[in-house]
Design a protein around this motif. Structure first.
Motif, PDB file in Angstrom:
ATOM      1  N   GLN A   1       0.852  -1.182   0.000  1.00 48.11           N
ATOM      2  CA  GLN A   1       0.000   0.000   0.000  1.00 48.11           C
ATOM      3  C   GLN A   1       0.890   1.235   0.000  1.00 48.11           C
ATOM      4  O   GLN A   1       1.793   1.358   0.825  1.00 48.11           O
ATOM      5  N   PHE A   2       0.616   2.162  -0.940  1.00 45.99           N
ATOM      6  CA  PHE A   2       1.426   3.375  -1.093  1.00 45.99           C
ATOM      7  C   PHE A   2       0.697   4.628  -0.623  1.00 45.99           C
ATOM      8  O   PHE A   2       1.252   5.708  -0.650  1.00 45.99           O
ATOM      9  N   GLY A   3      -0.539   4.487  -0.266  1.00 45.27           N
ATOM     10  CA  GLY A   3      -1.383   5.593   0.171  1.00 45.27           C
ATOM     11  C   GLY A   3      -2.764   5.021   0.423  1.00 45.27           C
ATOM     12  O   GLY A   3      -3.004   3.836   0.165  1.00 45.27           O
ATOM     13  N   ARG A   4      -3.694   5.842   0.896  1.00 44.70           N
ATOM     14  CA  ARG A   4      -5.022   5.316   1.219  1.00 44.70           C
ATOM     15  C   ARG A   4      -5.643   4.593   0.037  1.00 44.70           C
ATOM     16  O   ARG A   4      -6.272   3.556   0.201  1.00 44.70           O
ATOM     17  N   TRP A   5      -5.488   5.123  -1.169  1.00 42.06           N
ATOM     18  CA  TRP A   5      -6.097   4.548  -2.373  1.00 42.06           C
ATOM     19  C   TRP A   5      -5.033   4.132  -3.389  1.00 42.06           C
ATOM     20  O   TRP A   5      -5.270   4.239  -4.596  1.00 42.06           O
ATOM     21  N   ALA A   6      -3.908   3.656  -2.963  1.00 40.79           N
ATOM     22  CA  ALA A   6      -2.847   3.259  -3.902  1.00 40.79           C
ATOM     23  C   ALA A   6      -2.230   1.939  -3.452  1.00 40.79           C
ATOM     24  O   ALA A   6      -1.679   1.844  -2.353  1.00 40.79           O
TER      25      ALA A   6
ATOM     26  N   THR B   1       6.454   0.097  -7.160  1.00 38.81           N
ATOM     27  CA  THR B   1       6.200   1.485  -6.807  1.00 38.81           C
ATOM     28  C   THR B   1       5.488   2.166  -7.969  1.00 38.81           C
ATOM     29  O   THR B   1       5.935   2.084  -9.116  1.00 38.81           O
ATOM     30  N   VAL B   2       4.380   2.795  -7.660  1.00 39.07           N
ATOM     31  CA  VAL B   2       3.612   3.530  -8.661  1.00 39.07           C
ATOM     32  C   VAL B   2       3.312   4.913  -8.118  1.00 39.07           C
ATOM     33  O   VAL B   2       3.287   5.132  -6.909  1.00 39.07           O
TER      34      VAL B   2
ATOM     35  N   PRO C   1       8.242  -6.156 -16.545  1.00 34.26           N
ATOM     36  CA  PRO C   1       8.030  -7.320 -15.670  1.00 34.26           C
ATOM     37  C   PRO C   1       6.611  -7.324 -15.082  1.00 34.26           C
ATOM     38  O   PRO C   1       5.986  -6.267 -14.929  1.00 34.26           O
ATOM     39  N   ASP C   2       6.139  -8.506 -14.741  1.00 30.00           N
ATOM     40  CA  ASP C   2       4.791  -8.656 -14.196  1.00 30.00           C
ATOM     41  C   ASP C   2       4.596  -7.783 -12.962  1.00 30.00           C
ATOM     42  O   ASP C   2       5.465  -7.711 -12.086  1.00 30.00           O
ATOM     43  N   TYR C   3       3.452  -7.105 -12.899  1.00 30.30           N
ATOM     44  CA  TYR C   3       3.064  -6.316 -11.737  1.00 30.30           C
ATOM     45  C   TYR C   3       1.579  -6.012 -11.832  1.00 30.30           C
ATOM     46  O   TYR C   3       0.957  -6.174 -12.886  1.00 30.30           O
ATOM     47  N   VAL C   4       1.023  -5.560 -10.731  1.00 31.76           N
ATOM     48  CA  VAL C   4      -0.345  -5.060 -10.701  1.00 31.76           C
ATOM     49  C   VAL C   4      -0.351  -3.801  -9.842  1.00 31.76           C
ATOM     50  O   VAL C   4       0.436  -3.677  -8.898  1.00 31.76           O
ATOM     51  N   ALA C   5      -1.221  -2.850 -10.185  1.00 30.31           N
ATOM     52  CA  ALA C   5      -1.370  -1.621  -9.403  1.00 30.31           C
ATOM     53  C   ALA C   5      -2.781  -1.083  -9.603  1.00 30.31           C
ATOM     54  O   ALA C   5      -3.364  -1.220 -10.686  1.00 30.31           O
ATOM     55  N   VAL C   6      -3.309  -0.476  -8.563  1.00 30.94           N
ATOM     56  CA  VAL C   6      -4.613   0.178  -8.645  1.00 30.94           C
ATOM     57  C   VAL C   6      -4.571   1.397  -7.731  1.00 30.94           C
ATOM     58  O   VAL C   6      -3.991   1.348  -6.641  1.00 30.94           O
TER      59      VAL C   6
END
Length: 187
Positions: free
Chosen positions: A31-36, A41-42, A63-68
């Motif tokens: 988790q990078f923030g409340r909604w990240a 790293t995004v 490379p494989d990754y997922v982010a929302v």
């Protein structure tokens, strides 16, 4: 798994559906923030701006990754942006949510359709017919007026090439269903 559960609860609490996170990537989710959330790293605002991550996937095999994440600016320009690189598939999708003038019920329904379409694409990875060294890049933004699907080749030496490209509907459900059909049929 605790971060995945935190993300799932946040999205469910807001009636947005659950972003599809492939099981193999869930333990790496941070988790990078409340909604990240992501496995790399995004920057949420860069995800919102949309084009930088698309260009990255067009230039090289990422490379494989997922982010929302949820990000935006002003009082009405906000969106949930989802990105997935998984083997022969790259999905970058976005739908408006959280703006002062947007309809929260309609926006949430659109996000649930987007996540359902992406889940279908992820499920189709097991039966995808994609040539070695190729990747389908499926991009859609209801927020930015539609999208495209393109098959790209990534040779061991030289520049990646676009092999084919198809314009996708403005409707997220229709667009992602077309992307799934392309993934199953490969070009």
């Amino acid at each position: 798994m605790a971060v995945y559960d935190t993300m799932r609860e946040l999205f469910e609490r807001n009636d947005l559906g659950v972003p599809p996170i492939p099981p193999a990537l869930r333990p790496e989710l941070r988790q990078f923030g409340r909604w990240a959330f992501g496995t790399r790293t995004v920057e949420p605002f860069e995800m919102y701006m949309f084009h930088g991550y698309i260009q990255e996937a067009q230039r090289a095999w990422v490379p494989d990754y997922v982010a929302v994440s949820h990000a935006g600016h002003g009082i009405n320009s906000y969106a949930i942006t989802y990105q997935l690189c998984a083997g022969p598939l790259v999905v970058i999708a976005q739908s408006g949510w959280g703006g002062v003038y947007s309809d929260p019920v309609e926006s949430a329904a659109m996000l649930r359709r987007m996540f359902a379409g992406i889940a279908t694409l992820v499920g189709d990875l097991a039966v995808a017919h994609v040539d070695a060294g190729h990747r389908w890049l499926i991009v859609h933004s209801e927020f930015r007026g539609g999208g495209f699907a393109e098959c790209r080749s990534y040779p061991e030496s030289g520049e990646p090439r676009r092999e084919s490209r198809v314009r996708l509907s403005e409707d997220v459900g229709t667009a992602l269903a077309a992307g799934a059909q392309l993934l199953r049929g490969n070009r």
